[in-house]
Design a protein around this motif. Structure first.
Motif, mmCIF file in Angstrom:
data_model
loop_
_atom_site.group_PDB
_atom_site.id
_atom_site.type_symbol
_atom_site.label_atom_id
_atom_site.label_comp_id
_atom_site.label_asym_id
_atom_site.label_seq_id
_atom_site.Cartn_x
_atom_site.Cartn_y
_atom_site.Cartn_z
ATOM 1 N N SER A 1 0.820 -1.218 0.000
ATOM 2 C CA SER A 1 0.000 0.000 0.000
ATOM 3 C C SER A 1 0.849 1.261 0.000
ATOM 4 N N MET A 2 1.877 1.270 0.840
ATOM 5 C CA MET A 2 2.688 2.479 0.948
ATOM 6 C C MET A 2 3.650 2.619 -0.229
ATOM 7 N N ARG A 3 3.860 1.539 -0.949
ATOM 8 C CA ARG A 3 4.722 1.625 -2.136
ATOM 9 C C ARG A 3 3.926 1.947 -3.406
ATOM 10 N N PHE A 4 2.737 1.362 -3.552
ATOM 11 C CA PHE A 4 2.010 1.461 -4.809
ATOM 12 C C PHE A 4 0.711 2.262 -4.756
ATOM 13 N N VAL A 5 0.118 2.450 -3.567
ATOM 14 C CA VAL A 5 -1.213 3.051 -3.505
ATOM 15 C C VAL A 5 -1.181 4.459 -2.936
ATOM 16 N N PHE A 6 -0.635 4.617 -1.757
ATOM 17 C CA PHE A 6 -0.681 5.898 -1.059
ATOM 18 C C PHE A 6 0.675 6.598 -1.122
ATOM 19 N N VAL A 7 0.622 7.923 -1.189
ATOM 20 C CA VAL A 7 1.836 8.730 -1.135
ATOM 21 C C VAL A 7 2.010 9.129 0.324
ATOM 22 N N GLY A 8 3.100 8.648 0.919
ATOM 23 C CA GLY A 8 3.337 8.914 2.329
ATOM 24 C C GLY A 8 3.555 10.391 2.609
ATOM 25 N N ARG A 9 3.282 10.761 3.818
ATOM 26 C CA ARG A 9 3.456 12.142 4.255
ATOM 27 C C ARG A 9 4.929 12.401 4.539
ATOM 28 N N GLU A 10 5.415 13.535 4.052
ATOM 29 C CA GLU A 10 6.815 13.888 4.281
ATOM 30 C C GLU A 10 7.062 14.312 5.719
ATOM 31 N N ASP A 11 6.021 14.753 6.409
ATOM 32 C CA ASP A 11 6.167 15.202 7.792
ATOM 33 C C ASP A 11 6.039 14.062 8.802
ATOM 34 N N MET A 12 6.064 12.820 8.315
ATOM 35 C CA MET A 12 5.878 11.669 9.195
ATOM 36 C C MET A 12 7.007 10.666 8.951
ATOM 37 N N SER A 13 7.647 10.238 10.030
ATOM 38 C CA SER A 13 8.700 9.231 9.912
ATOM 39 C C SER A 13 8.086 7.881 9.526
ATOM 40 N N LYS A 14 8.923 7.015 8.978
ATOM 41 C CA LYS A 14 8.445 5.678 8.595
ATOM 42 C C LYS A 14 7.987 4.887 9.824
ATOM 43 N N SER A 15 8.651 5.079 10.959
ATOM 44 C CA SER A 15 8.237 4.351 12.161
ATOM 45 C C SER A 15 6.872 4.831 12.649
ATOM 46 N N LYS A 16 6.632 6.134 12.573
ATOM 47 C CA LYS A 16 5.322 6.663 12.965
ATOM 48 C C LYS A 16 4.259 6.203 11.964
ATOM 49 N N GLU A 17 4.595 6.233 10.690
ATOM 50 C CA GLU A 17 3.680 5.780 9.640
ATOM 51 C C GLU A 17 3.293 4.318 9.875
ATOM 52 N N PHE A 18 4.288 3.480 10.156
ATOM 53 C CA PHE A 18 4.022 2.062 10.398
ATOM 54 C C PHE A 18 3.186 1.875 11.662
ATOM 55 N N THR A 19 3.475 2.642 12.698
ATOM 56 C CA THR A 19 2.712 2.562 13.943
ATOM 57 C C THR A 19 1.245 2.903 13.705
ATOM 58 N N ILE A 20 0.992 3.978 12.971
ATOM 59 C CA ILE A 20 -0.390 4.369 12.660
ATOM 60 C C ILE A 20 -1.056 3.282 11.811
ATOM 61 N N PHE A 21 -0.325 2.757 10.834
ATOM 62 C CA PHE A 21 -0.838 1.683 9.987
ATOM 63 C C PHE A 21 -1.232 0.485 10.844
ATOM 64 N N ILE A 22 -0.387 0.124 11.793
ATOM 65 C CA ILE A 22 -0.669 -1.016 12.668
ATOM 66 C C ILE A 22 -1.883 -0.739 13.549
ATOM 67 N N ILE A 23 -1.973 0.475 14.103
ATOM 68 C CA ILE A 23 -3.130 0.824 14.943
ATOM 69 C C ILE A 23 -4.421 0.721 14.138
ATOM 70 N N LEU A 24 -4.416 1.289 12.938
ATOM 71 C CA LEU A 24 -5.601 1.206 12.079
ATOM 72 C C LEU A 24 -5.902 -0.252 11.728
ATOM 73 N N SER A 25 -4.859 -1.026 11.494
ATOM 74 C CA SER A 25 -5.039 -2.442 11.166
ATOM 75 C C SER A 25 -5.565 -3.235 12.357
ATOM 76 N N LEU A 26 -5.121 -2.880 13.563
ATOM 77 C CA LEU A 26 -5.636 -3.558 14.755
ATOM 78 C C LEU A 26 -7.123 -3.279 14.947
#
Length: 136
Positions: A63-88
């Motif tokens: 998703s983060m490679r092909f679908v969504f354009v990640g936010r430049e103001d967010m670190s990859k660790s924060k992005e992954f954490t939010i992704f995991i929270i939403l996934s949980l």
């Protein structure tokens, strides 16, 4: 092309890519769930949780490679954490509706999983777009 058509075309393209990633994630989720339930005799809820978790890892990468354009103001660790929270939360939705459909409505777990995946897919797209995608 008018300004209104460009965003709609981009959204449509994004939905198609999300759908492709989603189908692949579903195949992982569904296949692993059936494999664990049928071959290892795991309870369907445990199998659904494990398979869902495995598909989330694939889904994040794709998703983060092909679908969504990640936010430049967010670190990859924060992005992954939010992704995991939403996934949980999505996992909670998955488990709740699997339990309702299988145990309460007496629908076979394989059929239930197909419908539940559609519900979770809507949750995933909307929340990832809101919380993870860069704003234009």
């Amino acid at each position: 092309m008018t300004n209104k058509e460009k965003p709609m075309g981009k959204l449509f393209e994004q939905l198609v890519k999300f759908g492709i990633v989603g189908v692949l994630a579903f195949l992982i989720d569904y296949g692993v769930m059936i494999f664990l339930t049928e071959c290892f005799q795991l309870n369907y809820l445990l199998s659904a949780m494990l398979s869902f978790s495995l598909s989330v890892i694939f889904n994040y990468i794709a998703s983060m490679r092909f679908v969504f354009v990640g936010r430049e103001d967010m670190s990859k660790s924060k992005e992954f954490t939010i992704f995991i929270i939403l996934s949980l939360i999505g996992l909670g939705i998955n488990e709740l509706f699997m339990w309702l459909m299988v145990d309460k409505m007496l629908i076979h777990y394989m059929i239930s999983k197909i419908f539940v995946t559609g519900i979770v897919m809507v949750w995933n797209f909307i929340t990832r777009k809101i919380f993870l995608e860069a704003k234009n």
